[in-house]
Design an enzyme around this catalytic site. Structure first.
Site, PDB file in Angstrom:
ATOM      1  N   GLU A  64       0.790  -1.232   0.000  1.00 47.26           N
ATOM      2  CA  GLU A  64       0.000   0.000   0.000  1.00 47.26           C
ATOM      3  C   GLU A  64       0.822   1.282   0.000  1.00 47.26           C
ATOM      4  O   GLU A  64       0.514   2.216   0.737  1.00 47.26           O
ATOM      5  CB  GLU A  64      -0.933  -0.025   1.210  1.00 47.26           C
ATOM      6  CG  GLU A  64      -0.224   0.031   2.597  1.00 47.26           C
ATOM      7  CD  GLU A  64       0.160  -1.319   3.191  1.00 47.26           C
ATOM      8  OE1 GLU A  64       0.353  -2.277   2.410  1.00 47.26           O
ATOM      9  OE2 GLU A  64       0.263  -1.406   4.421  1.00 47.26           O
ATOM     10  N   HIS A  80      -8.196  -4.000  -1.149  1.00 46.07           N
ATOM     11  CA  HIS A  80      -7.420  -4.117   0.091  1.00 46.07           C
ATOM     12  C   HIS A  80      -6.370  -3.002   0.192  1.00 46.07           C
ATOM     13  O   HIS A  80      -6.318  -2.275   1.193  1.00 46.07           O
ATOM     14  CB  HIS A  80      -6.762  -5.498   0.144  1.00 46.07           C
ATOM     15  CG  HIS A  80      -5.892  -5.715   1.348  1.00 46.07           C
ATOM     16  ND1 HIS A  80      -6.343  -6.351   2.481  1.00 46.07           N
ATOM     17  CD2 HIS A  80      -4.609  -5.356   1.609  1.00 46.07           C
ATOM     18  CE1 HIS A  80      -5.370  -6.374   3.377  1.00 46.07           C
ATOM     19  NE2 HIS A  80      -4.307  -5.778   2.871  1.00 46.07           N
ATOM     20  N   GLU A  81      -5.567  -2.866  -0.836  1.00 48.13           N
ATOM     21  CA  GLU A  81      -4.499  -1.856  -0.771  1.00 48.13           C
ATOM     22  C   GLU A  81      -5.077  -0.444  -0.717  1.00 48.13           C
ATOM     23  O   GLU A  81      -4.554   0.428  -0.027  1.00 48.13           O
ATOM     24  CB  GLU A  81      -3.515  -2.017  -1.937  1.00 48.13           C
ATOM     25  CG  GLU A  81      -2.884  -3.411  -2.089  1.00 48.13           C
ATOM     26  CD  GLU A  81      -2.308  -4.008  -0.808  1.00 48.13           C
ATOM     27  OE1 GLU A  81      -1.930  -3.248   0.101  1.00 48.13           O
ATOM     28  OE2 GLU A  81      -2.257  -5.255  -0.715  1.00 48.13           O
ATOM     29  N   HIS A 112      -6.078   0.506   2.744  1.00 47.02           N
ATOM     30  CA  HIS A 112      -4.959   0.940   3.589  1.00 47.02           C
ATOM     31  C   HIS A 112      -4.783   2.464   3.565  1.00 47.02           C
ATOM     32  O   HIS A 112      -4.109   3.012   4.436  1.00 47.02           O
ATOM     33  CB  HIS A 112      -3.654   0.294   3.127  1.00 47.02           C
ATOM     34  CG  HIS A 112      -3.367  -1.049   3.726  1.00 47.02           C
ATOM     35  ND1 HIS A 112      -3.336  -1.279   5.083  1.00 47.02           N
ATOM     36  CD2 HIS A 112      -3.071  -2.250   3.148  1.00 47.02           C
ATOM     37  CE1 HIS A 112      -3.027  -2.551   5.318  1.00 47.02           C
ATOM     38  NE2 HIS A 112      -2.871  -3.169   4.152  1.00 47.02           N
ATOM     39  N   GLU A 124      -3.778  -4.384   9.400  1.00 47.37           N
ATOM     40  CA  GLU A 124      -4.304  -5.396   8.484  1.00 47.37           C
ATOM     41  C   GLU A 124      -5.722  -5.866   8.820  1.00 47.37           C
ATOM     42  O   GLU A 124      -6.518  -6.110   7.914  1.00 47.37           O
ATOM     43  CB  GLU A 124      -3.340  -6.579   8.395  1.00 47.37           C
ATOM     44  CG  GLU A 124      -1.958  -6.213   7.849  1.00 47.37           C
ATOM     45  CD  GLU A 124      -1.966  -5.651   6.423  1.00 47.37           C
ATOM     46  OE1 GLU A 124      -2.980  -5.819   5.710  1.00 47.37           O
ATOM     47  OE2 GLU A 124      -0.957  -5.028   6.037  1.00 47.37           O
ATOM     48  N   ASP A 149       8.468  -9.567  10.042  1.00 52.47           N
ATOM     49  CA  ASP A 149       7.795 -10.208   8.912  1.00 52.47           C
ATOM     50  C   ASP A 149       7.152 -11.535   9.341  1.00 52.47           C
ATOM     51  O   ASP A 149       6.215 -12.020   8.706  1.00 52.47           O
ATOM     52  CB  ASP A 149       8.773 -10.462   7.759  1.00 52.47           C
ATOM     53  CG  ASP A 149       9.108  -9.175   6.988  1.00 52.47           C
ATOM     54  OD1 ASP A 149       8.437  -8.151   7.222  1.00 52.47           O
ATOM     55  OD2 ASP A 149      10.037  -9.205   6.163  1.00 52.47           O
ATOM     56  N   TYR A 171      -4.787 -10.462  10.025  1.00 52.70           N
ATOM     57  CA  TYR A 171      -5.703 -10.133   8.927  1.00 52.70           C
ATOM     58  C   TYR A 171      -7.127 -10.600   9.238  1.00 52.70           C
ATOM     59  O   TYR A 171      -8.065  -9.807   9.287  1.00 52.70           O
ATOM     60  CB  TYR A 171      -5.258 -10.810   7.623  1.00 52.70           C
ATOM     61  CG  TYR A 171      -4.021 -10.213   6.993  1.00 52.70           C
ATOM     62  CD1 TYR A 171      -2.756 -10.535   7.463  1.00 52.70           C
ATOM     63  CD2 TYR A 171      -4.109  -9.342   5.913  1.00 52.70           C
ATOM     64  CE1 TYR A 171      -1.613 -10.001   6.882  1.00 52.70           C
ATOM     65  CE2 TYR A 171      -2.972  -8.807   5.317  1.00 52.70           C
ATOM     66  CZ  TYR A 171      -1.726  -9.139   5.805  1.00 52.70           C
ATOM     67  OH  TYR A 171      -0.601  -8.608   5.228  1.00 52.70           O
TER      68      TYR A 171
HETATM   69  N1  BES Z   1       0.986  -4.455   3.781  1.00 45.93           N
HETATM   70  C1  BES Z   1       0.741  -5.742   3.234  1.00 45.93           C
HETATM   71  C2  BES Z   1       1.974  -6.432   2.728  1.00 45.93           C
HETATM   72  C3  BES Z   1       3.038  -6.688   3.786  1.00 45.93           C
HETATM   73  C4  BES Z   1       2.713  -7.075   5.073  1.00 45.93           C
HETATM   74  C5  BES Z   1       4.360  -6.544   3.451  1.00 45.93           C
HETATM   75  C6  BES Z   1       3.709  -7.295   6.013  1.00 45.93           C
HETATM   76  C7  BES Z   1       5.359  -6.757   4.389  1.00 45.93           C
HETATM   77  C8  BES Z   1       5.033  -7.135   5.681  1.00 45.93           C
HETATM   78  C9  BES Z   1      -0.300  -5.689   2.113  1.00 45.93           C
HETATM   79  O1  BES Z   1      -1.287  -4.744   2.316  1.00 45.93           O
HETATM   80  C10 BES Z   1      -0.998  -7.021   2.097  1.00 45.93           C
HETATM   81  O2  BES Z   1      -1.632  -7.337   3.066  1.00 45.93           O
HETATM   82  N2  BES Z   1      -0.854  -7.769   1.019  1.00 45.93           N
HETATM   83  C11 BES Z   1      -1.460  -9.070   0.861  1.00 45.93           C
HETATM   84  C12 BES Z   1      -2.677  -9.003   0.026  1.00 45.93           C
HETATM   85  C13 BES Z   1      -3.939  -8.830   0.740  1.00 45.93           C
HETATM   86  C14 BES Z   1      -5.101  -8.864  -0.239  1.00 45.93           C
HETATM   87  C15 BES Z   1      -4.178  -9.793   1.875  1.00 45.93           C
HETATM   88  C16 BES Z   1      -0.498  -9.945   0.111  1.00 45.93           C
HETATM   89  O3  BES Z   1       0.525  -9.445  -0.351  1.00 45.93           O
HETATM   90  O4  BES Z   1      -0.760 -11.131  -0.028  1.00 45.93           O
HETATM   91 ZN    ZN Z   2      -2.629  -5.252   3.867  1.00 52.98          ZN
END
Ligand code: BES
Ligand code: ZN
Length: 637
Positions: free
Chosen positions: A305, A329-330, A333, A352, A407, A415
């Site tokens: 995002e 989703h993005e 954010h 999330e 991470d 989520y």
């Molecule tokens: N912000 C996250 C990606 C992220 C989270 C990067 C933690 C590094 C550390 C992004 O918004 C996200 O949640 N992406 C998901 C997709 C979403 C539809 C659940 C993904 O990348 O799978």
């Molecule tokens: Zn996210």
């Protein structure tokens, strides 16, 4: 996941940063909700920075993008401020693998003096604290540095890894703590900064950032950016490549390599409708433009995002708009996360969980309740599976991540459990009342970074205390601090689920042949529910029967492919072997790599196959994906 666990004792606490300590929770008095975020900074165990003594407010960045050396080289000029009466003479920044050659300080931004600095020995997870000594009235610090080719937050692509195959490509991924591998900063989500940047690239390429991109800027190899709103460091982003643009509305558009622009624009044609739906629900969109950058396939996440320019994987370009929930989703954010930000990675669920909840509200408004319901059911299934897989301590929303790579906290728990908690509040207090609360929350905490305790205090004062009888039905403490789900948790339901499960049963019982399964109007989501309803492993002959009827091995939909290939591995369905190798060597999205490599390494033959594929694929994966897969297959062990 991540770089692996680090014994607590091995976490080096340098420069008095007090790392490794649990964040100190602010006293939970029921006081005015305004006495929060800024005044009660929570300790961030993932940063060496010392913002309570001296805080970075703004960054002026200046880089040459050196593709041949795989290095960004230049300066970061940081404007700092001290609290009233503060006289700090030591600024502590986060870095990882940076070659720092010079530090200077200035009172006025015009005359500069050399500043003594020291780079502490690196910690495997946190990197190296960079301490700069400066006069007590210095307001600026300039660091001259270069990044290393292996920087965890950068990926340098060869032309062969791009769609056009002619030009190299660079992109960043800063969340959670990778910004420090390309910018020396106080790399904590509670330090918000504005920035400007000047980026010099080869003349044929274009740079975009999480800032004010203008598609009319000539492509001349010199690009200037400004992000005037204060954002946390994990939202700073840059991409450089053969990048074109197509508008979708006056304030929205897509960026991508030229061959991908058309398909992306068609896929995201509902974008403006999504933004409007989100504004109606959560208040004005406060970031001016909303664009999506579709990256080359090695992008390790589904989406990121980055403010004003979401970074997205091309694996969501399905051709039928079936995977656009990711864009919802993005976009969501822009309120949850970018406007109101988690203060530490222990509060990640605030980013999330809220975002997944908002994402489904947007989908409901744009595509109707059936679409939102089916996404919620799939999410609930993911949550059940995750809860069976992670230790109890990782099932709590307010997770303890001290000594671990943040991470590792990015599981389905923050989520889906987070979203379910908000849904419980909505269902208990009623949508109208809850929506009023949500809007107030975004307004109240706009452009602030907050802790779970800040949220709970605000929730009590602005929702729970107004309806004690209703509040008694929501066990807030259990939701946030305990593993599992409260008994009163909502259970998402979708009419499609029962229908699809009935078809699955009929086929499994031998009543319906595959060719007679009533799948005529099935969407991608119904296919996913159907596949998930089948036992694993499935008889190889039965896999072949499904494949003959529905050509699942040949599917070009990444979500269906992912689900089907996981089944194929478990069922030793060898017809899908080639497709598996092709899938794993053609994209680097962690969400797909992880389950497939995990399924492979369960048997000795599978492990051999995993290593054989990984040997070819590894050089094409992003450092973050490499770290994940290295651990799964035991690379180098
Ligand atoms: N912000 C996250 C990606 C992220 C989270 C990067 C933690 C590094 C550390 C992004 O918004 C996200 O949640 N992406 C998901 C997709 C979403 C539809 C659940 C993904 O990348 O799978
Ligand atoms: Zn996210």
């Amino acid at each position: 996941m991540g770089y692996g666990r680090l014994a607590a004792a091995a976490v080096m606490c340098l420069a008095g940063a007090g790392c490794g300590q649990r964040p100190v929770a602010p006293p939970s008095t029921a006081g005015t909700p305004t006495a929060s975020a800024a005044e009660n900074p929570a300790r961030d165990s993932h940063s060496y920075g010392n913002p309570s003594e001296i805080r970075v407010r703004h960054a002026d960045l200046d880089w040459d993008v050196l593709f041949d050396q795989k290095s960004l080289r230049g300066t970061a000029t940081l404007t700092v401020s001290r609290p009233a009466g503060g006289r700090a003479t030591r600024l502590v920044l986060d870095t990882r693998d940076l070659d720092v050659t010079k530090a200077e300080s200035s009172r006025d931004g015009t005359s500069w003096a050399a500043a003594a600095f020291s780079l502490a020995p690196p910690d495997k997870i946190l990197g190296s604290a960079l301490t700069v000594n400066l006069p007590e009235d210095a307001t600026r610090v300039r660091i001259t540095y270069a990044t290393r080719p292996g920087a965890s937050g950068l990926q340098w692509l060869e032309p062969s890894q791009t769609a056009g195959r002619k030009f190299p490509y660079l992109f960043t991924q800063s969340q959670a703590i990778h910004a420090r591998s390309w910018i020396p900063l106080q790399d904590s989500p509670q330090v918000r900064i504005t920035y400007r940047a000047r980026v010099r690239t080869p003349k044929s390429l274009r740079a975009v950032m999480s800032a004010d991109n203008d598609h009319e800027t000539p492509r001349d190899g010199e690009y200037d950016f400004e992000m005037p709103q204060p954002i946390p460091s994990y939202l700073i982003a840059l991409a450089v490549g053969d990048i074109g643009f197509a508008p979708l509305s006056a304030r929205a558009g897509v960026w991508s390599e030229p061959p991908v622009v058309g398909p992306s624009a068609r896929e995201f044609s509902d974008l403006e409708r999504m933004i409007r739906a989100a504004e109606e629900l959560f208040g004005p969109y406060r970031w001016e433009r909303y664009d999506v950058l579709v990256l080359p396939p090695s992008f390790p996440y589904g989406g990121m995002e980055n403010p004003r320019i979401t970074f997205a994987t091309p694996t969501i370009i399905a051709g039928d708009r079936s995977l656009v929930a990711l864009v919802a989703h993005e976009l969501a954010h822009s309120w949850a996360g970018n406007l109101v930000t988690n203060a530490t990675w222990s509060d990640f669920w605030l980013n999330e969980g809220f975002t997944v909840y908002l994402e489904r509200r947007i989908l409901e408004r744009v595509y109707g309740p059936q679409r939102a319901d089916i996404e919620a059911v799939l999410g609930y299934q993911d949550l059940q599976k995750e809860m069976a897989a992670v230790p109890d301590g990782d099932e709590v929303l307010h997770i303890d991540l001290a000594g671990r790579d943040p991470d590792e906290g990015a599981t389905d728990i923050p989520y889906e459990k987070g979203a379910l908690f908000l849904r419980h509040l909505e269902e208990t207090f009623g949508r109208q009342r809850f929506d009023r609360f949500l809007r107030g929350y975004f307004d109240h905490f706009a452009f602030q970074s907050i802790t779970t305790d800040d949220f709970v205090r605000y929730l009590r004062a602005n929702l729970l205390d107004e309806g004690p009888e209703l509040a008694a039905r929501v066990p807030v403490e259990d939701w946030i601090e305990k593993p599992g789900l409260p008994a009163s948790a909502p259970r998402p339901h979708s009419d499609a689920l029962a229908r699809v499960e009935a078809e699955a049963r009929g086929w499994l019982d031998g009543k319906t042949p595959a060719s007679k399964i009533d799948s005529g109007g099935w969407t991608t989501h119904e296919w996913l529910l159907f596949l998930r309803a089948l036992p694993q492993p499935l008889d190889r002959e039965r896999m072949a029967e499904l494949d003959r009827a529905f050509h699942l091995t040949a599917s070009k939909n990444s979500e269906i492919t992912n689900q089907w290939l996981a089944m194929a591995i478990a069922s030793r369905y060898e017809t899908a072997d080639r497709r598996l190798e092709e899938f794993l060597t053609s994209m680097g999205r962690r969400k797909f790599l992880k389950p497939l490599y995990e399924a492979l390494v369960k048997t000795p033959e599978g492990r051999a196959r995993a290593l054989e594929i990984y040997r070819k694929a590894r050089p094409t994966y992003h450092p973050i994906a490499v770290a994940t897969v290295d651990e799964i297959v035991g690379w180098g062990a």
